[in-house]
Design a protein around this motif. Structure first.
Motif, mmCIF file in Angstrom:
data_model
loop_
_atom_site.group_PDB
_atom_site.id
_atom_site.type_symbol
_atom_site.label_atom_id
_atom_site.label_comp_id
_atom_site.label_asym_id
_atom_site.label_seq_id
_atom_site.Cartn_x
_atom_site.Cartn_y
_atom_site.Cartn_z
ATOM 1 N N GLU A 1 21.213 3.642 -37.890
ATOM 2 C CA GLU A 1 21.071 2.333 -38.513
ATOM 3 C C GLU A 1 19.999 1.500 -37.814
ATOM 4 O OE1 GLU A 1 23.878 -1.530 -39.470
ATOM 5 O OE2 GLU A 1 24.772 0.460 -39.369
ATOM 6 N N THR A 2 19.882 1.654 -36.494
ATOM 7 C CA THR A 2 18.838 0.945 -35.748
ATOM 8 C C THR A 2 17.462 1.368 -36.230
ATOM 9 O OG1 THR A 2 20.262 0.798 -33.794
ATOM 10 C CG2 THR A 2 17.894 0.525 -33.456
ATOM 11 N N ARG A 3 17.311 2.666 -36.462
ATOM 12 C CA ARG A 3 16.028 3.155 -36.963
ATOM 13 C C ARG A 3 15.713 2.548 -38.320
ATOM 14 N NH1 ARG A 3 14.705 7.468 -40.286
ATOM 15 N NH2 ARG A 3 12.596 8.309 -40.005
ATOM 16 N N ARG A 4 16.697 2.504 -39.211
ATOM 17 C CA ARG A 4 16.473 1.911 -40.530
ATOM 18 C C ARG A 4 16.147 0.425 -40.428
ATOM 19 N NH1 ARG A 4 21.918 4.157 -43.423
ATOM 20 N NH2 ARG A 4 21.594 6.384 -43.068
ATOM 21 N N ALA A 5 16.863 -0.275 -39.537
ATOM 22 C CA ALA A 5 16.637 -1.708 -39.401
ATOM 23 C C ALA A 5 15.237 -1.995 -38.856
ATOM 24 C CB ALA A 5 17.700 -2.315 -38.485
ATOM 25 N N LEU A 6 14.795 -1.185 -37.896
ATOM 26 C CA LEU A 6 13.458 -1.384 -37.339
ATOM 27 C C LEU A 6 12.376 -1.098 -38.369
ATOM 28 C CD1 LEU A 6 13.927 0.179 -33.773
ATOM 29 C CD2 LEU A 6 13.863 -2.239 -34.396
ATOM 30 N N LEU A 7 12.671 -0.194 -39.299
ATOM 31 C CA LEU A 7 11.719 0.098 -40.374
ATOM 32 C C LEU A 7 11.822 -0.899 -41.523
ATOM 33 C CD1 LEU A 7 12.058 4.004 -40.550
ATOM 34 C CD2 LEU A 7 10.192 2.681 -39.535
ATOM 35 N N GLY A 8 12.797 -1.807 -41.435
ATOM 36 C CA GLY A 8 12.953 -2.834 -42.458
ATOM 37 C C GLY A 8 13.593 -2.359 -43.733
ATOM 38 N N THR A 9 14.313 -1.199 -43.679
ATOM 39 C CA THR A 9 14.913 -0.660 -44.898
ATOM 40 C C THR A 9 16.389 -0.992 -45.011
ATOM 41 O OG1 THR A 9 15.389 1.447 -43.775
ATOM 42 C CG2 THR A 9 13.283 1.249 -44.948
ATOM 43 N N ARG A 10 16.968 -1.604 -43.989
ATOM 44 C CA ARG A 10 18.395 -1.893 -44.050
ATOM 45 C C ARG A 10 18.740 -2.978 -43.045
ATOM 46 N NH1 ARG A 10 23.200 2.655 -44.034
ATOM 47 N NH2 ARG A 10 24.963 1.239 -44.289
ATOM 48 N N ALA A 11 19.642 -3.901 -43.434
ATOM 49 C CA ALA A 11 20.089 -4.957 -42.535
ATOM 50 C C ALA A 11 21.165 -4.411 -41.594
ATOM 51 C CB ALA A 11 20.632 -6.136 -43.347
ATOM 52 N N TRP A 12 21.415 -5.137 -40.508
ATOM 53 C CA TRP A 12 22.420 -4.713 -39.540
ATOM 54 C C TRP A 12 23.815 -4.833 -40.149
ATOM 55 C CZ3 TRP A 12 20.583 -2.290 -35.516
ATOM 56 C CH2 TRP A 12 19.329 -2.634 -35.004
ATOM 57 N N SER A 13 24.641 -3.823 -39.957
ATOM 58 C CA SER A 13 26.033 -3.886 -40.388
ATOM 59 C C SER A 13 26.870 -4.547 -39.301
ATOM 60 C CB SER A 13 26.581 -2.483 -40.658
ATOM 61 O OG SER A 13 26.673 -1.749 -39.441
ATOM 62 N N ALA A 14 28.108 -4.909 -39.657
ATOM 63 C CA ALA A 14 29.012 -5.510 -38.674
ATOM 64 C C ALA A 14 29.294 -4.532 -37.542
ATOM 65 C CB ALA A 14 30.315 -5.928 -39.357
ATOM 66 N N HIS A 15 29.442 -3.246 -37.880
ATOM 67 C CA HIS A 15 29.714 -2.236 -36.851
ATOM 68 C C HIS A 15 28.565 -2.144 -35.851
ATOM 69 C CE1 HIS A 15 30.904 1.534 -34.980
ATOM 70 N NE2 HIS A 15 29.682 1.989 -35.213
ATOM 71 N N ALA A 16 27.337 -2.127 -36.349
ATOM 72 C CA ALA A 16 26.183 -2.014 -35.458
ATOM 73 C C ALA A 16 26.060 -3.251 -34.574
ATOM 74 C CB ALA A 16 24.911 -1.818 -36.269
ATOM 75 N N ARG A 17 26.278 -4.431 -35.143
ATOM 76 C CA ARG A 17 26.169 -5.657 -34.349
ATOM 77 C C ARG A 17 27.211 -5.682 -33.233
ATOM 78 N NH1 ARG A 17 25.773 -8.230 -39.418
ATOM 79 N NH2 ARG A 17 27.826 -9.204 -39.118
ATOM 80 N N ILE A 18 28.447 -5.320 -33.562
ATOM 81 C CA ILE A 18 29.490 -5.299 -32.540
ATOM 82 C C ILE A 18 29.140 -4.316 -31.432
ATOM 83 C CG2 ILE A 18 31.889 -4.673 -32.060
ATOM 84 C CD1 ILE A 18 32.627 -5.672 -34.806
ATOM 85 N N THR A 19 28.693 -3.124 -31.821
ATOM 86 C CA THR A 19 28.404 -2.079 -30.839
ATOM 87 C C THR A 19 27.248 -2.472 -29.928
ATOM 88 O OG1 THR A 19 29.193 -0.379 -32.375
ATOM 89 C CG2 THR A 19 27.818 0.345 -30.533
ATOM 90 N N LEU A 20 26.159 -2.951 -30.501
ATOM 91 C CA LEU A 20 24.979 -3.278 -29.692
ATOM 92 C C LEU A 20 25.223 -4.493 -28.802
ATOM 93 C CD1 LEU A 20 22.168 -2.643 -32.333
ATOM 94 C CD2 LEU A 20 22.787 -1.206 -30.377
ATOM 95 N N VAL A 21 25.827 -5.535 -29.363
ATOM 96 C CA VAL A 21 26.109 -6.729 -28.552
ATOM 97 C C VAL A 21 27.137 -6.404 -27.475
ATOM 98 C CG1 VAL A 21 27.077 -9.054 -28.584
ATOM 99 C CG2 VAL A 21 25.484 -8.350 -30.382
ATOM 100 N N GLY A 22 28.176 -5.653 -27.845
ATOM 101 C CA GLY A 22 29.186 -5.281 -26.860
ATOM 102 C C GLY A 22 28.621 -4.418 -25.748
ATOM 103 N N THR A 23 27.753 -3.487 -26.112
ATOM 104 C CA THR A 23 27.120 -2.641 -25.098
ATOM 105 C C THR A 23 26.299 -3.476 -24.128
ATOM 106 O OG1 THR A 23 27.019 -0.732 -26.582
ATOM 107 C CG2 THR A 23 25.480 -0.755 -24.736
ATOM 108 N N ALA A 24 25.513 -4.402 -24.651
ATOM 109 C CA ALA A 24 24.674 -5.251 -23.792
ATOM 110 C C ALA A 24 25.533 -6.106 -22.862
ATOM 111 C CB ALA A 24 23.777 -6.140 -24.654
ATOM 112 N N LEU A 25 26.600 -6.685 -23.400
ATOM 113 C CA LEU A 25 27.465 -7.543 -22.579
ATOM 114 C C LEU A 25 28.171 -6.738 -21.489
ATOM 115 C CD1 LEU A 25 29.061 -9.862 -25.298
ATOM 116 C CD2 LEU A 25 27.311 -10.463 -23.615
ATOM 117 N N LEU A 26 28.671 -5.569 -21.831
ATOM 118 C CA LEU A 26 29.378 -4.756 -20.843
ATOM 119 C C LEU A 26 28.433 -4.234 -19.763
ATOM 120 C CD1 LEU A 26 31.826 -2.734 -23.119
ATOM 121 C CD2 LEU A 26 32.405 -4.545 -21.505
#
Length: 445
Positions: free
Chosen positions: A212-237
């Motif tokens: 999903e990150t690859r798609r988002a960086l290419l501008g073909t798809r917005a971030w899903s709730a699952h991706a946002r939780i995972t990426l933000v949670g990973t950064a915080l932890l």
């Protein structure tokens, strides 16, 4: 149970696939050729090692570089790769590449393993998994092999072998190392620690989020709730873990206190990454402060992203529960994430996963306390590490009796397959109730 019910349920097939991989690995590791001294390894030790490899844990009861021969190490490496891709995912990939078509049953089986939402996209998802795995492992192996060759005066063949082994072990969050002190000899070497740490992070984020990150960086798809939780949670932890570990161990002469400042920062970051759940260690775990071990326990239990190589209850599970508590405190009936409402079944599943995880760990702690002389803190750390498929240890694993090894073996298997998947695999069939009972309201709190 009706005929064929076991084979018909994808979750059960996933469990059976992992069990088959463990059984095959155990048989291979028991061969005399798998041991350095040419003698057969005992059943319990071979079973523990095979389970640890397939379940991407990294706990060991024998010293990996001195006990196992090159053949034994290659068996472990193969089990790690199979466990990382997922037994059923690997089988489906072979079907894609060879037959160029997938049956509906194979799609459902692989969907259960990869947690892909859209079965119609399965072929692209699986090819993406294979490509991502190969790319990250190859890049990590090249950097590590170059460092071992240039910086540690080893032969090109040995450097390549070390690079490949540790790259596969890192990306798959396994934590197996070909050095008796794991990675403690490289505590101040960023060219070894950072590539391994980044491979662990990428593998632990989860394949759906990576795609999903690859798609988002290419501008073909917005971030899903699952991706946002995972990426933000990973950064915080990662940030929180680095700060806490570095601060708590800063003056400890047995860990960070003996290192120069740059090396302290590197080691603090490395230790914050490893509970995500790789199991490599560049510091002496037995010398750590009790509060640092407790922080590590929390990081291990939470783990990494879903449908990746990490273990634990997963970041999304912990986040959903915290959001549920927060919304309950605020008097809101629903669990909400931004402008999205989390479905009630998802919240119940998160609650069940955490409850089952805590129950499994608690039961294992009680059993190990009754059969070993170790303290509650040591046993708790070992059990959380096994359930979360991390592989970190305070050094007691070598001294565990066979009964304790078997308990941790079951814990590793349950932690890798997942409490919910394991429960579904053992259930005879899904039951639906066509009526509701009248409400009963017990007093809570």
């Amino acid at each position: 149970m009706r005929p064929g019910a076991w084979q018909a349920h994808p979750a059960r097939v996933v469990v059976g696939g992992f069990a088959a991989a463990v059984a095959l690995g155990t048989a291979l590791l028991m061969l005399p050729a798998a041991a350095e001294d040419g003698r057969a390894t005992g059943l319990v030790d071979a079973l523990f090692t095979a389970t640890s490899a397939v379940c991407l844990t990294g706990l060991v009861v024998v010293d990996t570089p001195t006990h196992w021969s090159t053949f034994g190490e290659l068996v472990i490496l193969g089990l790690i790769q199979v466990g990382g891709l997922g037994t059923m995912t690997l089988a489906t990939l072979l079907a894609v590449l060879v037959a160029r078509r997938i049956s509906l049953r194979m799609r459902l089986i692989a969907q259960a393993e990869t947690k892909s939402i859209d079965a119609g996209d399965l072929r692209r998802v699986l090819l993406g998994i294979a490509g991502t795995t190969a790319a990250v492992e190859a890049a990590t192996a090249v950097v590590l092999a170059g460092r071992f060759l240039i910086g540690y005066d080893v032969t090109p063949g040995r450097a390549a072998y070390l690079g490949v082994f540790h790259a596969v072990s890192a990306f798959n969050n396994a934590g197996f190392a070909l050095f008796s002190d794991n990675l403690m000899s490289f505590v101040a070497d960023p060219w070894v620690c950072l590539p391994i740490a980044f491979a662990v992070i990428i593998g632990g984020i989860g394949f759906p989020v990576l795609l999903e990150t690859r798609r988002a960086l290419l501008g073909t798809r917005a971030w899903s709730a699952h991706a946002r939780i995972t990426l933000v949670g990973t950064a915080l932890l990662l940030a929180g873990g680095t700060l806490l570990v570095t601060a708590l161990e800063w003056r400890n002469p047995g860990t960070l206190g003996a290192l120069p400042v740059p090396s302290r920062l590197l080691a603090g970051f490395f230790h914050a990454v490893m509970p995500r759940t790789a199991g490599f260690n560049s510091l002496d775990m037995a010398a750590m402060q009790p509060d640092t071990l407790m922080v590590t326990n929390i990081l291990m239990f939470v783990g990494g992203g879903s449908a990746g190589t990490a273990g634990g209850v997963k970041i999304t599970t912990a986040a959903i529960l915290l959001l549920g508590v927060w919304n309950e405190i605020r008097g809101r009936p629903d669990v909400t994430l931004g402008w999205r409402r989390v479905p009630e079944p998802v919240y119940r599943q998160a609650l069940a996963i955490v409850a089952l995880g805590l129950s499994l760990v608690s039961g294992a702690v009680i059993v190990l306390l009754s059969v070993t002389p170790f303290t509650v803190g040591q046993v708790l750390f070992e059990c959380v590490s096994a359930f979360a498929t991390v592989g970190l240890s305070t050094g007691i694993t070598y001294d565990l009796p066979s009964s304790a090894e078997l308990v941790l073996t079951v814990l590793m298997f349950a932690g890798r397959v997942g409490p919910i998947t394991l429960g579904a695999a053992l259930a005879l069939r899904t039951r639906t109730r066509r009526y509701d009972f009248p409400e009963g309201r017990p007093i809570i709190g």
